[in-house]
Design an enzyme around this catalytic site. Structure first.
Site, PDB file in Angstrom:
ATOM      1  N   CYS A 282      12.955  -2.597 -19.154  1.00 19.30           N
ATOM      2  CA  CYS A 282      13.798  -3.043 -19.314  1.00 19.30           C
ATOM      3  C   CYS A 282      14.532  -3.113 -17.580  1.00 19.30           C
ATOM      4  O   CYS A 282      13.943  -2.225 -17.257  1.00 19.30           O
ATOM      5  CB  CYS A 282      14.538  -3.672 -20.377  1.00 19.30           C
ATOM      6  SG  CYS A 282      15.858  -2.458 -20.387  1.00 19.30           S
TER       7      CYS A 282
ATOM      8  N   CYS B 162      16.040   0.617 -17.407  1.00 19.77           N
ATOM      9  CA  CYS B 162      15.508   1.546 -17.136  1.00 19.77           C
ATOM     10  C   CYS B 162      15.505   1.852 -15.422  1.00 19.77           C
ATOM     11  O   CYS B 162      15.504   3.010 -15.216  1.00 19.77           O
ATOM     12  CB  CYS B 162      13.935   1.257 -17.848  1.00 19.77           C
ATOM     13  SG  CYS B 162      13.634   1.190 -19.458  1.00 19.77           S
TER      14      CYS B 162
ATOM     15  N   CYS C 225     -16.776  31.938   2.838  1.00 22.24           N
ATOM     16  CA  CYS C 225     -16.313  32.508   1.984  1.00 22.24           C
ATOM     17  C   CYS C 225     -14.915  32.067   1.348  1.00 22.24           C
ATOM     18  O   CYS C 225     -14.307  30.978   1.563  1.00 22.24           O
ATOM     19  CB  CYS C 225     -15.884  34.104   2.675  1.00 22.24           C
ATOM     20  SG  CYS C 225     -14.587  33.626   3.979  1.00 22.24           S
TER      21      CYS C 225
ATOM     22  N   CYS D 159     -11.951  30.296   3.993  1.00 21.75           N
ATOM     23  CA  CYS D 159     -12.522  29.107   3.251  1.00 21.75           C
ATOM     24  C   CYS D 159     -11.594  28.041   2.905  1.00 21.75           C
ATOM     25  O   CYS D 159     -11.470  27.508   3.199  1.00 21.75           O
ATOM     26  CB  CYS D 159     -13.882  28.347   3.378  1.00 21.75           C
ATOM     27  SG  CYS D 159     -14.511  29.807   5.364  1.00 21.75           S
TER      28      CYS D 159
ATOM     29  N   ASP E 268      12.628 -17.994  22.415  1.00 25.84           N
ATOM     30  CA  ASP E 268      11.749 -17.785  24.090  1.00 25.84           C
ATOM     31  C   ASP E 268      11.014 -18.437  24.448  1.00 25.84           C
ATOM     32  O   ASP E 268      10.204 -18.875  23.706  1.00 25.84           O
ATOM     33  CB  ASP E 268      11.546 -16.044  23.663  1.00 25.84           C
ATOM     34  CG  ASP E 268      10.633 -15.674  25.189  1.00 25.84           C
ATOM     35  OD1 ASP E 268      11.601 -15.188  26.209  1.00 25.84           O
ATOM     36  OD2 ASP E 268       9.357 -15.341  24.814  1.00 25.84           O
TER      37      ASP E 268
ATOM     38  N   ASP F 168       8.062 -12.500  20.919  1.00 29.00           N
ATOM     39  CA  ASP F 168       6.947 -11.924  21.361  1.00 29.00           C
ATOM     40  C   ASP F 168       6.339 -11.041  22.496  1.00 29.00           C
ATOM     41  O   ASP F 168       5.831 -10.034  22.061  1.00 29.00           O
ATOM     42  CB  ASP F 168       5.602 -12.897  21.603  1.00 29.00           C
ATOM     43  CG  ASP F 168       5.621 -13.321  23.290  1.00 29.00           C
ATOM     44  OD1 ASP F 168       6.467 -13.325  23.552  1.00 29.00           O
ATOM     45  OD2 ASP F 168       4.722 -13.368  23.184  1.00 29.00           O
TER      46      ASP F 168
ATOM     47  N   ASP G 110      12.150  -9.480  24.434  1.00 31.30           N
ATOM     48  CA  ASP G 110      12.797  -9.841  23.177  1.00 31.30           C
ATOM     49  C   ASP G 110      12.855  -9.200  22.401  1.00 31.30           C
ATOM     50  O   ASP G 110      13.874  -9.521  21.568  1.00 31.30           O
ATOM     51  CB  ASP G 110      11.682 -11.027  22.495  1.00 31.30           C
ATOM     52  CG  ASP G 110      11.362 -12.072  23.560  1.00 31.30           C
ATOM     53  OD1 ASP G 110      11.640 -12.029  24.194  1.00 31.30           O
ATOM     54  OD2 ASP G 110      10.375 -12.417  23.872  1.00 31.30           O
TER      55      ASP G 110
END
Length: 818
Positions: free
Chosen positions: A21, A24, A89, A92, A504, A703, A707
């Site tokens: 709920c 929590c 080895c 690595c 714009d 865009d 802007d």
């Protein structure tokens, strides 16, 4: 906070299980915020997710994972195995293990040299399998995901199946008890009842597994909540059902040795309550799963595999294993797996999933392609440029997830109330018990207990906690499906208040792809030489007008020259040096600033501008040399979109750096009465501020890079998805298709979502305001209270899901409704 300090902060996301709920979610949120180094924490009950902003120099992800677990909840992590090649080895293996453990989002990595494999436990919200493979490859080795170990099951689906099993078992055990209860009414006395079901010990045997095996989750939840000095729905359920069960157990034991038959038992109350609550949680989980359908649909758009060429061999690999730089083959009819650039081939691609445009887009060598779009007819060979979380689709999914996981300001009220709700309800229940036991029915413990149980059970903070986030999830998810990306719940809420939209011009109202229309040469040179100099200079600029000029000149097959110097002067034009000649191209302001005599150009400029053309003056070596003009075409949807905004009583303003005559001409054509022209890029933000100073709620739509400041300053910034990344980053909403009709759609979706949230909050409050008094005065049986409580959460979620049925706008002609 200083800028340097802010840059040090990191953000992480986790899926959290175990929340029941709003209390929590609040407890986890408060617990995280108290930790040193955590700057902000946001926990979403509906999504079962968290967003945490922290300082990695002070606190680690491991610290707050432990904190969440310490509060009684769990964090969802994925576990996957990888085959590692190239190790020679132990050094690595150690190197790979350390490298993976340093990767953000990886909780634990273990590399086994003998088995040549790595087991990685990671947060899928933060790191992908591609990034894990990429890290191993950067270390000089190779990794391949073991797909047979990657059959990850959605934890929500797993939880739904678990709850479903519990409910079925609980229902089977509770039905006989319900049967025994039903025949107690006079109008049901004719129903046959086996004698055994009246036996208190049989009822005890049926109720005990329901109470302590099926219902154990409520005890665990209540214990964790109380241990952390809090209270949640589990506390109410555990108290209510325990009171009914243990009182019945006391009466059953007390009856030993007596011949009492019709005892006042409440085994059926506790068992049926748990069964009904489980049913409600099951419905709620399924409904919450449906509310994230938008994310699932978006993820479903992705290709599952890709055909790549590695070491000269063509092979099909899982999408997760495609890396940047890989060569990918795409056959006709296949989905494009990743973002990339075409190296070979031509085709038409269906990009409707991204732009909403049903007409396929022709693509050729050098063009970019977007993952999840569909290759219609030609064979393509592309180079992968973006994979995994960097693809356009992944970014869209990320924006939607963040929006669904964020909190709207309207949720603060619900959070505050739910934080103190359970203690208040327990207090009311105790007072109800005392009033009944002392005054209403003196000495009638069973009757007073029944009223206490009813009050405890009817009151549930679940509906209150789900009211806002489920609406935000459904609203932002549906908006994403129709091409509108809200970056957060606060933007989804704030958009409905907009009363002024600033547009714009170039690329927003117009297509932003103008064409070269007029060339007037006044210098003592040929038109070819004049255009060659201009094209060479403008070729360095990214402005749409510059690109139009260059394209027009190239179409005339005029060769361009090498540029020695170039300078873009925002709001004025450009200055370049070509073949030792100084070229100026731009506005009257630029010519006046450079002291160029343009007195004789007034009439010609005005004529061009009156025709809606953008005319630019050209000067060579400090002398006026001519005029070049371009015309930008208006988008087909602009007129209709502006009409729709006006129908919503929204003022529309167009702002542009273009000259007043051209801007007014375009404004008049699309129906915009107020035009602000000849505004420098930095001046756009100032114009937005002026409108805000008038008491207006302003949305800025643009865009371009220029802007971005205005988009950031506006109450709501809307960037077109066809625009620049900078603009989209600064904006609060991205309109994917570039169709201005989506502005009105965004406002309407915001209004519908806010109305839906208010409906949810009203019903969540109403259930408790009405239900608690009814239960307290004895007009509500406990089992009915349980049913009503379960129904309250389900009804709130189902109401929110109505937003997913909002219809998409219908084309570009006639009425558009959302």
């Amino acid at each position: 906070m200083t800028e340097a300090k802010a840059k040090e902060l990191k953000e992480t996301n986790y899926q959290i299980t175990g929340m029941t709920c709003a209390a929590c979610a609040n407890r986890i949120e408060k617990g995280l915020k108290k930790m040193e180094g955590i700057k902000d924490a946001n926990v979403n009950l509906a999504l079962e997710s968290s967003k945490i902003v922290y300082d990695p120099n002070i606190v680690s992800e491991d610290d707050f994972q432990k904190k969440i677990k310490g509060l009684g909840y769990d964090v969802v992590l994925e576990k996957r195995e990888f085959v590692i090649t190239g190790m020679t080895c132990a050094a690595c293996a150690n190197r790979i293990e350390k490298g993976l453990n340093k990767l953000e989002g990886v909780s634990k990595a273990s590399v086994n040299l003998a088995l040549e494999n790595a087991t990685v436990e990671y947060n899928p919200s933060l790191v992908s399998t591609q990034e894990i493979v990429g890290r191993v490859q950067k270390l000089g080795y190779n990794a391949i995901s073991k797909e047979e170990n990657a059959d990850h099951v959605d934890y929500r689906e797993k939880e739904i199946k678990r709850q479903q099993t519990k409910f079925i078992i609980s229902a089977i055990l509770s039905i006989p008890l319900l049967w025994a209860m039903v025949i107690h009414f006079s109008f049901t006395s004719f129903i046959y009842l086996p004698e055994a079901l009246m036996n208190p010990w049989v009822q005890l045997a049926l109720a005990t597994p329901v109470q302590f095996i099926i219902g154990w989750q409520f005890y665990v939840g209540a214990y964790k909540a109380l241990r952390n000095k809090s209270a949640n729905m589990d506390v109410l359920v555990a108290l209510g059902t325990s009171a009914a069960y243990f009182y019945s157990l006391y009466v059953t034991i007390k009856s030993i040795g007596t011949h009492a038959h019709m005892l006042e038992l409440y085994y059926e109350t506790s068992a049926i309550l748990i069964t009904l609550i489980l049913l409600g949680k099951l419905f709620e989980a399924r409904a919450k799963g449906r509310s994230s359908e938008a994310i699932k649909k978006l993820m479903g758009l992705q290709a599952k595999t890709a055909t790549v060429v590695k070491d000269g061999v063509e092979k099909e690999i899982p999408l997760e294993e495609v890396l940047v730089g890989d060569i990918v083959y795409i056959k006709p009819g296949e989905k494009v797996p990743v973002d990339g650039e075409i190296l070979e081939g031509r085709s038409a691609l269906d990009e409707s999933m991204l732009t909403g445009e049903s007409v396929p887009v022709d693509k050729k060598i050098g063009d970019s392609v977007i993952g999840a779009t569909v290759n219609k007819n030609g064979f393509l060979k592309i180079k992968a440029t973006k994979v995994g979380r960097d693809t356009a689709l992944a970014q869209i999914i990320k924006v939607v997830e963040e929006a669904q996981g964020s909190k709207a300001p309207i949720q603060r009220l619900a959070d505050q109330i739910s934080g103190i709700f359970v203690p208040i309800v327990v207090g009311i229940a105790v007072v109800t018990f005392l009033i009944w036991f002392i005054w209403v029915s003196p000495g009638e413990f069973a009757e007073a207990l029944e009223k206490l149980i009813a009050v405890l059970v009817i009151a549930c903070p679940c509906a209150l906690g789900l009211a806002t986030p489920t609406s935000i999830m459904a609203g932002s998810g549906r908006a994403a499906e129709i091409g509108i990306l809200f970056k957060g719940g606060e933007h989804l809420e704030g958009t409905h208040q907009i009363d002024t939209v600033v547009l714009d011009k170039t690329g927003t109202v117009t297509k932003g792809t103008p064409q070269l229309t007029d060339v007037i040469v006044d210098a003592k040179m040929s038109e070819t030489e004049f255009l060659s100099l201009i094209g060479s200079a403008e070729n360095q600029s990214e402005h749409p007008l510059a690109q139009a000029i260059v394209q027009g000149i190239k179409e005339k097959e005029i060769a361009l020259k090498e540029v020695q110097e170039f300078e873009a002067i925002p709001g004025y034009g450009i200055k370049a040096t070509v073949e030792d000649k100084t070229i100026l191209i731009g506005t009257r302001r630029l010519m006046n600033r450079e002291n160029i005599d343009i007195a004789d150009t007034t009439t010609t400029m005005e004529q061009l501008e009156d025709n809606g053309k953008t005319a630019m003056l050209v000067a060579i070596d400090g002398t006026y040399a001519g005029i070049i003009a371009v015309a930008d075409t208006i988008k087909e949807t602009s007129k209709e979109a502006i009409r729709r905004l006006k129908d919503l009583n929204i003022d529309v303003v167009m702002i542009t750096g273009d000259n007043s005559r051209t801007a007014t001409s375009i404004g008049r054509e699309v129906g915009i009465d107020r035009v602000i022209a000849e505004v420098l890029p930095e001046g756009k933000a100032e114009e937005v501020k002026k409108l805000q100073s008038e008491g207006r709620k302003v949305a800025m739509v643009g865009d371009g890079i220029n802007d971005a400041p205005a988009l950031a300053v506006a109450d709501i910034g809307m960037a077109l998805g066809t625009g620049t990344d900078v603009a989209m980053e600064a904006a609060d909403i991205t309109l994917i298709s570039g169709d201005l009709n989506n502005i009105a759609d965004a406002i309407l979706m915001s209004k519908k979502t806010i109305r839906n949230i208010k409906q949810n909050l009203f019903w969540a409050f109403a259930y408790n305001v009405i239900g608690i008094p009814i239960a307290a005065v004895g007009l509500l049986a406990p089992w009915l209270a349980g049913a009503a409580m379960a129904f309250s959460s389900v009804s709130v979620v189902l109401n929110a899901l109505r937003l997913q049925r909002v219809k998409r706008a219908r084309g570009n002609k006639g009425s558009r409704q959302i």
